[in-house]
Design a protein around this motif. Structure first.
Motif, PDB file in Angstrom:
ATOM      1  N   LYS A  45      -1.248 -48.381 -10.085  1.00 19.91           N
ATOM      2  CA  LYS A  45      -2.456 -47.628  -9.790  1.00 19.91           C
ATOM      3  C   LYS A  45      -3.735 -48.450  -9.979  1.00 19.91           C
ATOM      4  CE  LYS A  45      -5.428 -44.259  -9.167  1.00 19.91           C
ATOM      5  NZ  LYS A  45      -5.758 -43.809  -7.796  1.00 19.91           N
ATOM      6  N   TYR A  46      -3.883 -49.080 -11.124  1.00 20.58           N
ATOM      7  CA  TYR A  46      -5.194 -49.618 -11.486  1.00 20.58           C
ATOM      8  C   TYR A  46      -5.436 -51.088 -11.168  1.00 20.58           C
ATOM      9  CZ  TYR A  46      -6.960 -45.428 -13.668  1.00 20.58           C
ATOM     10  OH  TYR A  46      -7.440 -44.155 -13.861  1.00 20.58           O
ATOM     11  N   LEU A  47      -4.450 -51.915 -11.330  1.00 13.26           N
ATOM     12  CA  LEU A  47      -4.710 -53.349 -11.301  1.00 13.26           C
ATOM     13  C   LEU A  47      -5.056 -53.871  -9.910  1.00 13.26           C
ATOM     14  CD1 LEU A  47      -1.874 -54.692 -13.630  1.00 13.26           C
ATOM     15  CD2 LEU A  47      -4.264 -54.216 -14.211  1.00 13.26           C
ATOM     16  N   ASN A  48      -6.041 -54.755  -9.880  1.00 11.46           N
ATOM     17  CA  ASN A  48      -6.371 -55.505  -8.668  1.00 11.46           C
ATOM     18  C   ASN A  48      -5.537 -56.779  -8.700  1.00 11.46           C
ATOM     19  OD1 ASN A  48      -7.602 -56.593  -6.371  1.00 11.46           O
ATOM     20  ND2 ASN A  48      -9.198 -57.585  -7.600  1.00 11.46           N
ATOM     21  N   ILE A  49      -4.349 -56.722  -8.095  1.00 10.93           N
ATOM     22  CA  ILE A  49      -3.411 -57.840  -8.097  1.00 10.93           C
ATOM     23  C   ILE A  49      -2.751 -57.919  -6.729  1.00 10.93           C
ATOM     24  CG2 ILE A  49      -2.902 -57.891 -10.579  1.00 10.93           C
ATOM     25  CD1 ILE A  49      -0.478 -56.100 -10.022  1.00 10.93           C
ATOM     26  N   ASP A  50      -2.138 -59.059  -6.453  1.00  8.77           N
ATOM     27  CA  ASP A  50      -1.410 -59.254  -5.203  1.00  8.77           C
ATOM     28  C   ASP A  50      -0.196 -60.113  -5.538  1.00  8.77           C
ATOM     29  OD1 ASP A  50      -0.407 -59.918  -2.724  1.00  8.77           O
ATOM     30  OD2 ASP A  50      -2.323 -60.538  -1.863  1.00  8.77           O
ATOM     31  N   SER A  51       0.975 -59.511  -5.537  1.00  9.58           N
ATOM     32  CA  SER A  51       2.178 -60.243  -5.944  1.00  9.58           C
ATOM     33  C   SER A  51       2.513 -61.388  -4.988  1.00  9.58           C
ATOM     34  CB  SER A  51       3.371 -59.287  -6.060  1.00  9.58           C
ATOM     35  OG  SER A  51       3.626 -58.639  -4.821  1.00  9.58           O
ATOM     36  N   SER A  52       1.994 -61.327  -3.758  1.00 15.18           N
ATOM     37  CA  SER A  52       2.220 -62.441  -2.821  1.00 15.18           C
ATOM     38  C   SER A  52       1.269 -63.599  -3.096  1.00 15.18           C
ATOM     39  CB  SER A  52       2.071 -61.960  -1.366  1.00 15.18           C
ATOM     40  OG  SER A  52       0.738 -61.530  -1.114  1.00 15.18           O
ATOM     41  N   HIS A  53       0.233 -63.346  -3.893  1.00 14.06           N
ATOM     42  CA  HIS A  53      -0.709 -64.397  -4.315  1.00 14.06           C
ATOM     43  C   HIS A  53      -0.941 -64.237  -5.821  1.00 14.06           C
ATOM     44  CE1 HIS A  53      -1.605 -63.916   0.026  1.00 14.06           C
ATOM     45  NE2 HIS A  53      -1.744 -65.235  -0.017  1.00 14.06           N
ATOM     46  N   HIS A  93     -15.211 -47.175 -29.318  1.00 13.30           N
ATOM     47  CA  HIS A  93     -15.068 -45.758 -29.004  1.00 13.30           C
ATOM     48  C   HIS A  93     -13.573 -45.503 -28.837  1.00 13.30           C
ATOM     49  CE1 HIS A  93     -15.983 -41.789 -27.440  1.00 13.30           C
ATOM     50  NE2 HIS A  93     -15.185 -42.039 -26.407  1.00 13.30           N
ATOM     51  N   VAL A  94     -13.041 -44.535 -29.569  1.00  7.44           N
ATOM     52  CA  VAL A  94     -11.596 -44.284 -29.575  1.00  7.44           C
ATOM     53  C   VAL A  94     -11.246 -43.109 -28.672  1.00  7.44           C
ATOM     54  CG1 VAL A  94      -9.587 -43.726 -31.010  1.00  7.44           C
ATOM     55  CG2 VAL A  94     -11.427 -45.166 -31.937  1.00  7.44           C
ATOM     56  N   LEU A  95     -10.262 -43.322 -27.820  1.00  6.60           N
ATOM     57  CA  LEU A  95      -9.771 -42.281 -26.920  1.00  6.60           C
ATOM     58  C   LEU A  95      -8.306 -42.027 -27.269  1.00  6.60           C
ATOM     59  CD1 LEU A  95     -11.336 -44.057 -23.877  1.00  6.60           C
ATOM     60  CD2 LEU A  95     -12.031 -41.774 -24.599  1.00  6.60           C
ATOM     61  N   PHE A 106       0.409 -39.313 -17.538  1.00  6.84           N
ATOM     62  CA  PHE A 106      -0.324 -40.178 -16.621  1.00  6.84           C
ATOM     63  C   PHE A 106      -1.765 -39.725 -16.401  1.00  6.84           C
ATOM     64  CE2 PHE A 106       4.020 -41.370 -14.973  1.00  6.84           C
ATOM     65  CZ  PHE A 106       3.966 -42.689 -15.393  1.00  6.84           C
ATOM     66  N   ALA A 107      -1.974 -38.435 -16.281  1.00  6.84           N
ATOM     67  CA  ALA A 107      -3.330 -37.931 -16.039  1.00  6.84           C
ATOM     68  C   ALA A 107      -4.238 -38.226 -17.231  1.00  6.84           C
ATOM     69  CB  ALA A 107      -3.285 -36.429 -15.756  1.00  6.84           C
ATOM     70  N   ALA A 108      -3.718 -38.006 -18.444  1.00  4.62           N
ATOM     71  CA  ALA A 108      -4.518 -38.267 -19.643  1.00  4.62           C
ATOM     72  C   ALA A 108      -4.809 -39.749 -19.798  1.00  4.62           C
ATOM     73  CB  ALA A 108      -3.793 -37.730 -20.878  1.00  4.62           C
ATOM     74  N   LEU A 109      -3.804 -40.573 -19.559  1.00  5.61           N
ATOM     75  CA  LEU A 109      -4.005 -42.020 -19.637  1.00  5.61           C
ATOM     76  C   LEU A 109      -5.029 -42.494 -18.616  1.00  5.61           C
ATOM     77  CD1 LEU A 109      -0.383 -43.442 -20.089  1.00  5.61           C
ATOM     78  CD2 LEU A 109      -2.323 -43.887 -21.606  1.00  5.61           C
ATOM     79  N   ALA A 110      -4.932 -41.963 -17.406  1.00  6.36           N
ATOM     80  CA  ALA A 110      -5.869 -42.367 -16.352  1.00  6.36           C
ATOM     81  C   ALA A 110      -7.303 -41.985 -16.727  1.00  6.36           C
ATOM     82  CB  ALA A 110      -5.481 -41.720 -15.020  1.00  6.36           C
ATOM     83  N   GLY A 111      -7.482 -40.801 -17.299  1.00  8.84           N
ATOM     84  CA  GLY A 111      -8.810 -40.395 -17.724  1.00  8.84           C
ATOM     85  C   GLY A 111      -9.378 -41.329 -18.774  1.00  8.84           C
ATOM     86  N   ALA A 112      -8.521 -41.768 -19.697  1.00  6.69           N
ATOM     87  CA  ALA A 112      -8.967 -42.681 -20.748  1.00  6.69           C
ATOM     88  C   ALA A 112      -9.314 -44.051 -20.173  1.00  6.69           C
ATOM     89  CB  ALA A 112      -7.888 -42.808 -21.817  1.00  6.69           C
ATOM     90  N   ILE A 113      -8.506 -44.539 -19.237  1.00  8.21           N
ATOM     91  CA  ILE A 113      -8.801 -45.831 -18.613  1.00  8.21           C
ATOM     92  C   ILE A 113     -10.112 -45.753 -17.837  1.00  8.21           C
ATOM     93  CG2 ILE A 113      -8.046 -47.481 -16.858  1.00  8.21           C
ATOM     94  CD1 ILE A 113      -5.158 -46.864 -17.747  1.00  8.21           C
ATOM     95  N   ASP A 114     -10.332 -44.654 -17.115  1.00 10.00           N
ATOM     96  CA  ASP A 114     -11.578 -44.485 -16.374  1.00 10.00           C
ATOM     97  C   ASP A 114     -12.783 -44.514 -17.310  1.00 10.00           C
ATOM     98  OD1 ASP A 114     -10.214 -44.299 -13.991  1.00 10.00           O
ATOM     99  OD2 ASP A 114     -10.259 -42.106 -13.908  1.00 10.00           O
ATOM    100  N   VAL A 145     -11.024 -48.309 -27.208  1.00  6.61           N
ATOM    101  CA  VAL A 145      -9.606 -48.496 -27.461  1.00  6.61           C
ATOM    102  C   VAL A 145      -8.907 -47.180 -27.137  1.00  6.61           C
ATOM    103  CG1 VAL A 145      -9.799 -47.905 -29.923  1.00  6.61           C
ATOM    104  CG2 VAL A 145      -7.824 -49.208 -29.115  1.00  6.61           C
ATOM    105  N   ILE A 146      -7.829 -47.274 -26.388  1.00  9.50           N
ATOM    106  CA  ILE A 146      -7.033 -46.103 -26.049  1.00  9.50           C
ATOM    107  C   ILE A 146      -5.867 -46.034 -27.024  1.00  9.50           C
ATOM    108  CG2 ILE A 146      -5.628 -44.981 -24.289  1.00  9.50           C
ATOM    109  CD1 ILE A 146      -7.303 -46.545 -22.194  1.00  9.50           C
ATOM    110  N   MET A 147      -5.873 -45.016 -27.850  1.00 11.47           N
ATOM    111  CA  MET A 147      -4.784 -44.795 -28.796  1.00 11.47           C
ATOM    112  C   MET A 147      -3.740 -43.947 -28.077  1.00 11.47           C
ATOM    113  SD  MET A 147      -4.005 -45.735 -31.876  1.00 11.47           S
ATOM    114  CE  MET A 147      -5.650 -46.197 -32.462  1.00 11.47           C
ATOM    115  N   ALA A 148      -2.735 -44.623 -27.509  1.00 12.47           N
ATOM    116  CA  ALA A 148      -1.721 -43.942 -26.698  1.00 12.47           C
ATOM    117  C   ALA A 148      -0.556 -43.536 -27.599  1.00 12.47           C
ATOM    118  CB  ALA A 148      -1.245 -44.860 -25.582  1.00 12.47           C
TER     119      ALA A 148
END
Length: 280
Positions: free
Chosen positions: A50-58, A208-210, A217-225, A236-239
């Motif tokens: 979902k989040y990472l800006n990556i390209d496995s071909s590069h 700031h602790v989340l 997934f929804a809760a994690l995504a909100g914390a990453i945002d 820091v996201i305390m998962a």
């Protein structure tokens, strides 16, 4: 941006497949740090699908986001994610942790495509991530650095030196995530070397602790945002997770920090995973 229902279903499907992959790799290897690999898996799935800006071909793309899996012993969870993301053939993991294989128990960045940092000596991942984030800032680059810490490794003083640096330099391009499964190799974290009040420690270091369910997934995504917004300063996201997540006889059991499984236990593990995802 909030996840859609369709995105959550897709992520759950990836997580289901990858839990089966972890079981298979553990069988092939003859043993692995399966408990912690399973606890952090949903974090990795959300980042890589979902989040990472990556390209496995590069894989060496200069502006890619960086990931430091500081709890390097979780390689049995990390390697299948990289394979399913297209960095290498999943079948190559049949040699995981065997003589001559590029896939050691702790993944080596010089040998495994897609790994940004060699880790395993606990406590060093966050210092490396801080350096990467500072480097991006110095070069005026937009890429982000994500660091996944084990809770047990937060016994290490280097973690807190790095946290102090991240706060001092206001590193909002760094996303710090703690896999808070409550266990380390010798037992419960609070019995071996108490971390609590854990979140208050991070606040005292300027974060700031989340606090979220690390399998939601929804809760994690909100914390990453929130972390990426920069509005709160360094976060820091305390998962909060379960060691051995998805395999009923492993969940919350320190015995499965590292373990081997025979064909009978593997079948029980697969059935447990299928039940959790409603596929039994």
């Amino acid at each position: 941006m909030a996840l859609t229902d369709a995105e959550i279903r897709e992520l759950e499907e990836q997580a289901w497949q990858l839990r089966h992959d972890i079981i298979n790799v553990t069988v092939w290897a003859g043993g692995a740090h399966i408990g912690g690999g399973l606890s952090m898996l949903d974090i990795l799935v959300l980042l890589y699908f979902k989040y990472l800006n990556i390209d496995s071909s590069h894989p060496e793309m200069a502006d890619r986001d960086r990931v430091v899996v500081s709890k390097g012993h979780g390689g049995v969870g990390f390697a299948p994610v990289l394979a399913r993301r297209g960095y290498f053939d999943f079948e190559s993991l049949k040699t995981f942790n065997q003589f001559g294989s590029p896939f050691g128990m702790h993944l080596d960045a010089a040998k495994v495509t897609g790994v940004d940092a060699s880790t395993g000596s606990l406590g060093h991942g966050l210092p490396m991530a801080v350096g990467l984030a500072l480097g991006a800032r110095a070069q005026k680059k937009a890429w982000k650095t994500y660091c996944i810490l084990g809770d047990g490794e937060c016994n290490e003083g280097a973690v807190w030196e790095a946290a102090m640096s991240a706060s001092h330099f206001g590193l909002t391009n760094l996303v710090t995530i703690v896999d808070r499964n409550g266990y380390m190799i010798d037992g419960a974290t609070e019995e071996v070397m108490a971390l609590e009040p854990f979140s208050d420690k991070w606040r005292a270091f300027g974060f700031h602790v989340l606090e979220v369910d690390g399998h939601d997934f929804a809760a994690l995504a909100g914390a990453i945002d929130t972390s990426l917004s920069g509005d709160k300063g360094p976060c820091v996201i305390m998962a909060h997770t379960k060691k051995g997540r998805g395999i009923d006889y492993m969940e919350g059991n320190v015995k499965w920090h590292y373990g081997s499984i025979d064909s009978t236990l593997a079948e029980k593990a697969r059935a447990s995973v299928d039940r959790m995802y409603g596929k039994a």
